[in-house]
Motif scaffolding. Structure first.
Motif, PDB file in Angstrom:
ATOM      1  N   SER A   1       8.369   1.946  11.185  1.00 55.31           N
ATOM      2  CA  SER A   1       7.896   1.076  12.257  1.00 55.31           C
ATOM      3  C   SER A   1       7.438  -0.259  11.666  1.00 55.31           C
ATOM      4  CB  SER A   1       6.751   1.737  13.026  1.00 55.31           C
ATOM      5  OG  SER A   1       5.642   1.950  12.168  1.00 55.31           O
ATOM      6  N   THR A   2       7.104  -1.180  12.557  1.00 59.62           N
ATOM      7  CA  THR A   2       6.641  -2.503  12.123  1.00 59.62           C
ATOM      8  C   THR A   2       5.442  -2.923  12.953  1.00 59.62           C
ATOM      9  OG1 THR A   2       8.027  -3.730  13.669  1.00 59.62           O
ATOM     10  CG2 THR A   2       9.000  -3.212  11.534  1.00 59.62           C
ATOM     11  N   THR A   3       4.667  -3.853  12.388  1.00 62.90           N
ATOM     12  CA  THR A   3       3.571  -4.499  13.103  1.00 62.90           C
ATOM     13  C   THR A   3       3.722  -5.994  12.867  1.00 62.90           C
ATOM     14  OG1 THR A   3       2.139  -2.600  12.660  1.00 62.90           O
ATOM     15  CG2 THR A   3       1.062  -4.637  13.365  1.00 62.90           C
TER      16      THR A   3
ATOM     17  N   SER B   1       7.305   6.495   6.310  1.00 58.14           N
ATOM     18  CA  SER B   1       6.728   7.737   5.791  1.00 58.14           C
ATOM     19  C   SER B   1       7.671   8.900   6.060  1.00 58.14           C
ATOM     20  CB  SER B   1       5.368   8.031   6.448  1.00 58.14           C
ATOM     21  OG  SER B   1       5.529   8.263   7.829  1.00 58.14           O
TER      22      SER B   1
ATOM     23  N   VAL C   1       4.165  -6.285   8.897  1.00 56.23           N
ATOM     24  CA  VAL C   1       3.797  -5.126   8.094  1.00 56.23           C
ATOM     25  C   VAL C   1       4.842  -4.064   8.408  1.00 56.23           C
ATOM     26  CG1 VAL C   1       2.033  -3.441   7.488  1.00 56.23           C
ATOM     27  CG2 VAL C   1       1.346  -5.722   8.260  1.00 56.23           C
ATOM     28  N   PHE C   2       5.511  -3.596   7.364  1.00 63.00           N
ATOM     29  CA  PHE C   2       6.569  -2.611   7.497  1.00 63.00           C
ATOM     30  C   PHE C   2       6.028  -1.256   7.034  1.00 63.00           C
ATOM     31  CE2 PHE C   2       8.534  -6.738   6.531  1.00 63.00           C
ATOM     32  CZ  PHE C   2       9.295  -6.909   7.683  1.00 63.00           C
ATOM     33  N   HIS C   3       6.181  -0.249   7.872  1.00 64.94           N
ATOM     34  CA  HIS C   3       5.634   1.085   7.603  1.00 64.94           C
ATOM     35  C   HIS C   3       6.775   2.095   7.480  1.00 64.94           C
ATOM     36  CE1 HIS C   3       1.945  -0.687   9.310  1.00 64.94           C
ATOM     37  NE2 HIS C   3       2.686  -1.069  10.322  1.00 64.94           N
TER      38      HIS C   3
ATOM     39  N   ASN D   1       0.878  -1.158   0.000  1.00 67.32           N
ATOM     40  CA  ASN D   1       0.000   0.000   0.000  1.00 67.32           C
ATOM     41  C   ASN D   1       0.918   1.211   0.000  1.00 67.32           C
ATOM     42  OD1 ASN D   1      -1.849   2.001   0.402  1.00 67.32           O
ATOM     43  ND2 ASN D   1      -2.743   1.144   2.251  1.00 67.32           N
TER      44      ASN D   1
ATOM     45  N   THR E   1       3.582  -5.663   3.335  1.00 64.38           N
ATOM     46  CA  THR E   1       3.334  -6.840   4.165  1.00 64.38           C
ATOM     47  C   THR E   1       4.086  -8.026   3.587  1.00 64.38           C
ATOM     48  OG1 THR E   1       1.124  -6.021   4.688  1.00 64.38           O
ATOM     49  CG2 THR E   1       1.544  -8.360   5.108  1.00 64.38           C
TER      50      THR E   1
ATOM     51  N   ALA F   1       4.563   7.774   1.662  1.00 66.65           N
ATOM     52  CA  ALA F   1       4.368   6.693   2.628  1.00 66.65           C
ATOM     53  C   ALA F   1       4.170   5.375   1.905  1.00 66.65           C
ATOM     54  CB  ALA F   1       3.154   6.984   3.499  1.00 66.65           C
ATOM     55  N   SER F   2       4.538   4.300   2.607  1.00 67.65           N
ATOM     56  CA  SER F   2       4.335   2.960   2.075  1.00 67.65           C
ATOM     57  C   SER F   2       4.190   1.984   3.235  1.00 67.65           C
ATOM     58  CB  SER F   2       5.508   2.553   1.198  1.00 67.65           C
ATOM     59  OG  SER F   2       5.300   1.266   0.681  1.00 67.65           O
ATOM     60  N   HIS F   3       3.393   0.960   2.996  1.00 70.62           N
ATOM     61  CA  HIS F   3       3.212  -0.132   3.953  1.00 70.62           C
ATOM     62  C   HIS F   3       3.340  -1.423   3.148  1.00 70.62           C
ATOM     63  CE1 HIS F   3       1.588   2.959   6.576  1.00 70.62           C
ATOM     64  NE2 HIS F   3       0.856   3.333   5.549  1.00 70.62           N
TER      65      HIS F   3
END
Length: 142
Positions: free
Chosen positions: A110-112, A89, A85-87, A42, A76, A72-74
């Motif tokens: 950041s990560t989730t 921005s 999920v790597f974020h 995304n 997975t 920005a990019s996300h």
């Protein structure tokens, strides 16, 4: 005279926008024992190269997107039932001529994690953040 001051303030606000665009760049490391498989991207614009499978112990090519004053990019990735999920921005805040506040870029990485995955931000490169807002990070998954 009051109208002239208002017009000058508006012109000042509009002229404080940067004449450049910022990019965010992501590199992924597989520190696990199985292949990382991309499960979604995304991004605010074209994210290239498109994330691909990453073999155990390997590192991906760097992927980037550039969307102007907010990029920005996300991304997975999955390894079996594990998911990261790597974020990333970078957001531009223009100067405020009314308060005298300077313009600045705000980078974030950041990560989730889910499914007992270990997701990390390995490193962040802010060397260009004060020049043009470009921001890069290296992420890992296990």
């Amino acid at each position: 005279m009051k109208t002239l001051s208002v017009v000058a303030g508006i012109v000042g606000l509009l002229s404080s926008a940067p004449a450049f665009a910022s990019s965010v760049s992501m590199t992924f490391q597989n520190v696990g024992t199985a292949t990382m498989v991309p499960a979604g991207v995304n991004a605010c614009g074209v994210f290239a190269p498109t994330p691909a499978n990453i073999l155990a112990g390997a590192t991906s090519p760097t992927s980037s997107t550039n969307c102007g004053t907010t990029s920005a990019s996300h991304v997975t990735y999955k390894i079996g039932t594990k998911q990261c999920v790597f974020h990333i921005s970078t957001i531009y805040t223009p100067a405020n001529p009314l308060t005298g506040a300077s313009a600045y870029w705000t980078p974030n990485a950041s990560t989730t994690a889910s499914g007992s995955a270990t997701c990390k931000v390995v490193s962040q490169d802010i060397s260009q953040i004060f020049i043009n807002g470009n921001f890069a990070a290296v992420f890992s998954m296990k």
